[in-house]
Design an enzyme around this catalytic site. Structure first.
Site, mmCIF file in Angstrom:
data_model
loop_
_atom_site.group_PDB
_atom_site.id
_atom_site.type_symbol
_atom_site.label_atom_id
_atom_site.label_comp_id
_atom_site.label_asym_id
_atom_site.label_seq_id
_atom_site.Cartn_x
_atom_site.Cartn_y
_atom_site.Cartn_z
ATOM 1 N N GLY A 128 2.852 -1.173 4.243
ATOM 2 C CA GLY A 128 2.916 0.235 3.873
ATOM 3 C C GLY A 128 4.353 0.644 3.608
ATOM 4 N N GLY A 129 4.999 1.230 4.604
ATOM 5 C CA GLY A 129 6.340 1.802 4.455
ATOM 6 C C GLY A 129 7.345 0.875 3.775
ATOM 7 N N GLY A 165 2.419 2.364 10.672
ATOM 8 C CA GLY A 165 3.374 3.466 10.513
ATOM 9 C C GLY A 165 4.072 3.868 11.795
ATOM 10 N N SER A 187 3.341 -2.025 10.257
ATOM 11 C CA SER A 187 4.793 -2.104 10.471
ATOM 12 C C SER A 187 5.397 -3.467 10.127
ATOM 13 C CB SER A 187 5.147 -1.681 11.898
ATOM 14 O OG SER A 187 4.757 -0.337 12.125
ATOM 15 N N ASN A 217 0.866 -1.181 0.000
ATOM 16 C CA ASN A 217 0.000 0.000 0.000
ATOM 17 C C ASN A 217 0.901 1.229 0.000
ATOM 18 O OD1 ASN A 217 -1.824 2.033 0.508
ATOM 19 N ND2 ASN A 217 -2.341 1.355 2.584
ATOM 20 N N TRP A 218 0.978 1.887 -1.151
ATOM 21 C CA TRP A 218 1.905 3.015 -1.280
ATOM 22 C C TRP A 218 1.323 4.319 -0.757
ATOM 23 C CZ3 TRP A 218 3.936 1.719 -6.922
ATOM 24 C CH2 TRP A 218 4.733 0.565 -6.850
ATOM 25 N N LYS A 219 0.071 4.296 -0.356
ATOM 26 C CA LYS A 219 -0.582 5.487 0.212
ATOM 27 C C LYS A 219 -0.376 6.702 -0.706
ATOM 28 C CE LYS A 219 -0.196 3.298 4.665
ATOM 29 N NZ LYS A 219 -0.115 3.418 6.113
HETATM 30 P P1 PGA Z 1 2.817 0.338 7.560
HETATM 31 O O1 PGA Z 1 1.352 0.546 6.913
HETATM 32 O O2 PGA Z 1 3.359 -0.954 7.021
HETATM 33 O O3 PGA Z 1 3.607 1.537 7.091
HETATM 34 O O4 PGA Z 1 2.636 0.309 9.042
HETATM 35 C C1 PGA Z 1 0.472 -0.536 6.752
HETATM 36 C C2 PGA Z 1 -0.835 -0.063 6.163
HETATM 37 O O5 PGA Z 1 -1.324 1.008 6.539
HETATM 38 O O6 PGA Z 1 -1.446 -0.753 5.308
#
Ligand code: PGA
Length: 251
Positions: A234-235, A173, A213, A9-11
């Site tokens: 995400g990250g 995050g 995370s 998920n690149w947001k």
């Molecule tokens: P993160 O995000 O891996 O940066 O914690 C996960 C997500 O929101 O899907």
């Protein structure tokens, strides 16, 4: 057996050219890797570029959100039909950032899920509790309510092509991951709830991702849990090396 399913998920990161480059980089890094399903979710403006970059690769593209109508006077929105026409396979629905900052409710999540199925997309449906809810001992009540709300009126044969993502809000995050035991406990609860709603066979076919995370260093332990079938990342999905490392662990 459920095939592990990892989605990035690149947001709100990466403009089209950068997103296409990262997609090509990931596709190249995992060429020949089998036994894992992979999807990438760029920002809406980069969907077309990423779909083009992924043409001929087994990696699927996913949108991060959609509206529930097919078209109409909804300024700023995109419909599941538009997303499908771009060549996407999935759409993420009900991410906690959408619930928190953009007013999504169990009801709008449910409408979006029905709309995604109508368009032939496979939704990735997010649930998860806040830190306050966890500390108040309300985790199962919250994720159970979100699951029931999301899947209201969804028939079994459609539910089996959906993916659930359990993402504790306090782990997104923050660098603070749920322990494998904490995550497994919720995943097992969600699967039992799916078995109650549908039946055991349907529940056993639905992939449940963990998100929050996830990194190369914790992916193995998390993915080793019996009811954790993948990850929503995400990250760590924003770099070829870290995302490819997670995919190698999953396979
Ligand atoms: P993160 O995000 O891996 O940066 O914690 C996960 C997500 O929101 O899907």
């Amino acid at each position: 057996m459920r095939t592990p399913f990892i989605a990035g998920n690149w947001k709100m990161n990466l403009a089209p050219a950068e997103a296409a480059e990262l997609a090509r980089g990931i596709a190249g890094a995992i060429a020949g890797l089998t036994g894992v399903r992979v999807a990438l979710a760029p920002a809406a403006c980069a969907l077309q570029a990423v779909c083009e970059a992924l043409a001929g690769s087994p990696i699927a593209a996913a949108a991060q959100n959609c509206h529930w109508e097919a078209s109409g006077a909804f300024t700023g929105e995109i419909s599941p039909e538009m997303i499908r026409d771009l060549g996407c396979r999935h759409v993420i629905i009900g991410h906690s950032e959408r619930r928190q900052y953009f007013g999504e409710t169990d009801e709008t999540v449910n409408k979006k899920i029905h709309a995604a199925f109508r368009a032939g997309l496979e939704p990735i449906v997010c649930v998860g509790e806040t830190l306050e809810e966890r500390e108040a001992g309300r985790t199962m009540e919250v994720v159970g309510r979100q699951l029931d709300g999301a899947l209201a009126g969804v028939a079994a044969e459609r539910a089996t092509v959906a993916t659930l993502a359990y993402e504790p809000v306090w782990a997104i995050g923050t660098g603070r991951t749920a322990t494998p035991e904490q995550a497994q406990e919720v995943h097992a609860f969600l699967r039992a709830r799916l078995a109650e709603r549908y039946d055991r066979d349907v529940a056993d076919r639905i992939a449940i991702q963990y998100g929050g995370s996830v990194k190369p260093g914790n992916a193995e332990e998390l993915l080793g849990q019996p009811d954790i079938d993948g990850a929503l990342v995400g990250g760590a999905s924003l770099k070829v090396d870290s995302f490819a490392a997670i995919l190698r662990v999953a396979h």
